[in-house]
Motif scaffolding. Sequence first.
Motif, PDB file in Angstrom:
ATOM      1  N   ASN A   1      36.112 -13.569  66.653  1.00  0.00           N
ATOM      2  CA  ASN A   1      35.386 -12.751  67.630  1.00  0.00           C
ATOM      3  C   ASN A   1      36.329 -11.763  68.301  1.00  0.00           C
ATOM      4  O   ASN A   1      36.651 -11.867  69.485  1.00  0.00           O
ATOM      5  N   ARG A   2      36.767 -10.812  67.513  1.00  0.00           N
ATOM      6  CA  ARG A   2      37.609  -9.720  68.007  1.00  0.00           C
ATOM      7  C   ARG A   2      37.435  -8.560  67.033  1.00  0.00           C
ATOM      8  O   ARG A   2      36.908  -8.755  65.928  1.00  0.00           O
ATOM      9  N   PRO A   3      37.854  -7.352  67.435  1.00  0.00           N
ATOM     10  CA  PRO A   3      37.716  -6.229  66.508  1.00  0.00           C
ATOM     11  C   PRO A   3      38.461  -6.518  65.206  1.00  0.00           C
ATOM     12  O   PRO A   3      39.580  -7.032  65.222  1.00  0.00           O
ATOM     13  N   ARG A   4      37.824  -6.211  64.089  1.00  0.00           N
ATOM     14  CA  ARG A   4      38.453  -6.463  62.784  1.00  0.00           C
ATOM     15  C   ARG A   4      39.257  -5.223  62.379  1.00  0.00           C
ATOM     16  O   ARG A   4      38.769  -4.099  62.520  1.00  0.00           O
TER      17      ARG A   4
ATOM     18  N   GLY B   1      45.468  -1.733  70.705  1.00  0.00           N
ATOM     19  CA  GLY B   1      44.167  -2.342  70.375  1.00  0.00           C
ATOM     20  C   GLY B   1      42.967  -1.554  70.883  1.00  0.00           C
ATOM     21  O   GLY B   1      41.917  -2.124  71.176  1.00  0.00           O
TER      22      GLY B   1
ATOM     23  N   ASN C   1      32.524  -4.694  65.019  1.00  0.00           N
ATOM     24  CA  ASN C   1      33.409  -3.768  65.737  1.00  0.00           C
ATOM     25  C   ASN C   1      32.640  -2.953  66.778  1.00  0.00           C
ATOM     26  O   ASN C   1      33.186  -2.604  67.823  1.00  0.00           O
TER      27      ASN C   1
ATOM     28  N   ALA D   1      32.428  -5.166  69.665  1.00  0.00           N
ATOM     29  CA  ALA D   1      33.708  -5.177  70.383  1.00  0.00           C
ATOM     30  C   ALA D   1      33.877  -3.914  71.234  1.00  0.00           C
ATOM     31  O   ALA D   1      34.478  -3.956  72.309  1.00  0.00           O
TER      32      ALA D   1
ATOM     33  N   LYS E   1      32.492  -4.794  74.316  1.00  0.00           N
ATOM     34  CA  LYS E   1      33.017  -6.056  74.844  1.00  0.00           C
ATOM     35  C   LYS E   1      31.966  -7.160  74.766  1.00  0.00           C
ATOM     36  O   LYS E   1      31.765  -7.924  75.715  1.00  0.00           O
TER      37      LYS E   1
ATOM     38  N   GLU F   1      31.708  -8.967  71.655  1.00  0.00           N
ATOM     39  CA  GLU F   1      32.002  -9.560  70.346  1.00  0.00           C
ATOM     40  C   GLU F   1      31.853 -11.079  70.320  1.00  0.00           C
ATOM     41  O   GLU F   1      31.735 -11.670  69.254  1.00  0.00           O
ATOM     42  N   ASP F   2      31.861 -11.721  71.486  1.00  0.00           N
ATOM     43  CA  ASP F   2      31.673 -13.173  71.489  1.00  0.00           C
ATOM     44  C   ASP F   2      30.189 -13.557  71.471  1.00  0.00           C
ATOM     45  O   ASP F   2      29.854 -14.725  71.313  1.00  0.00           O
TER      46      ASP F   2
END
Length: 425
Positions: free
Chosen positions: A20-23, A292, A364, A367, A370, A372-373
């Motif tokens: 669960n973060r930008p790929r 990031g 993405n 993300a 904000k 992504e979770d």
Amino acid sequence: MKVDLIIKNIKSLYTLQGPNRPRIKDEMKEVGLIENGIVAIKDGKIAYVGQGELPKEFETSEDTKIIDATGKTVIPGLVDSHTHLVHGGSREHELAMKLKGAKYLEILEAGGGIHSTVKATKNASFLELYEQAKKSLDIMLSFGVTTVEAKSGYGLDDFDTEIKQMEVAKKLNEDHPVDVVSTFMGAHAIPERYKDDPDKFVNAIIDEMIPEIAKRSLAKFCDVFCEKGVFDLEQTKKILKAGLNYGLLPKVHADEIEPIGGAELAAEVGCISADHLVAASDKGIDMMAEKGVIANLLPGTSFYLQAAKHARAKEMIKRGVAVSLSTDYNPGSCPTENMQLVMSFASLIYKMTPEEVLTASTINGAASLKLEDQIGSIEVGKMADLVILDAPNFEYTIYHFGINHTLYVIKSGQLVYDKYKYMGF
Ligand code: IZC
Ligand code: ZN
């Protein structure tokens, strides 16, 4: 466990399973494809994702809805993380000027463009703005979009109009199945009366508007149109830092037309995303990768502006920047709500692979907001936002461009769009 909805026999199920973060880099190619997939949903969340049949511990009742997705494709709900959704009027009268060669910034400088929409938005009632934006939101939903970002910025120094726009976004978020995430963008153009002293307007944004918006919880993000002749680097930095002090997360329209160092600024400030980036420098891209910052790219806009250059998406991915994609839906530089068309453009213009495009438009994009979770992939525990496409695989939807491939949209576990019902037969 009793489930509410099952989607079974899915020919191509793209889960986007992963962190669960930008790929970034090659992660953008990993779309978690399952053939003959099945998804079960309970209480608006994903309860099971797998292949073939549902395991025994999951039960159905008469109330359980079943969708047979034989021959179809399922993807996470699309995230359109950059739009100017709420606005009055339209700007088709500027088309003739554009066809004769007038440039976007020239029209703005001459008092048209954003200023024209500012007038129309000021003159529109809350209800008129609501109805117009709702129409667009309905179209976005039909294209498979389940979460949308909406910017203010058509009130400028008329603070009441800025607030009106954000109140409309808030009400739509409550009323409409699509989730609407609000961004304050008072710094969208220099108002006529501040033309000789733009810093005075910057100070009004910082001292008066940002504190009030934060107090009323009207926005999650703060954005600035950082561009030659609009807001410069210093002014942009001041506004974004002031927003951060009040809990508004920074985003920035950066290096869309002129390379003035917007990407570098985004890294320096720690923006969640820098958007457009058509003219971003190598140094700016590297700095974004390091910090990031997500590159939120808008190929529909450079297409519509008939720009000579496009954002260097593949270079950004190579250098480790996470890329997301959005429509930039707005009445001037990109009047379309069609996220699927933008995704085809990203592939055909930027040369992004379909897998990279899908990652950019789901996890993405999430993300970039904000979120992504909670959204952006089809994984147990995440919100049950998904799209059933009338296509054997995702690649087909990129290839067969310009049309709407959506059959059904599920938002928080509810069937909210049905192509054939929508058409009335
Ligand atoms: O209304 O022109 N680029 N802002 C910056 C826009 C496009 C929206 C508009
Ligand atoms: Zn924009």
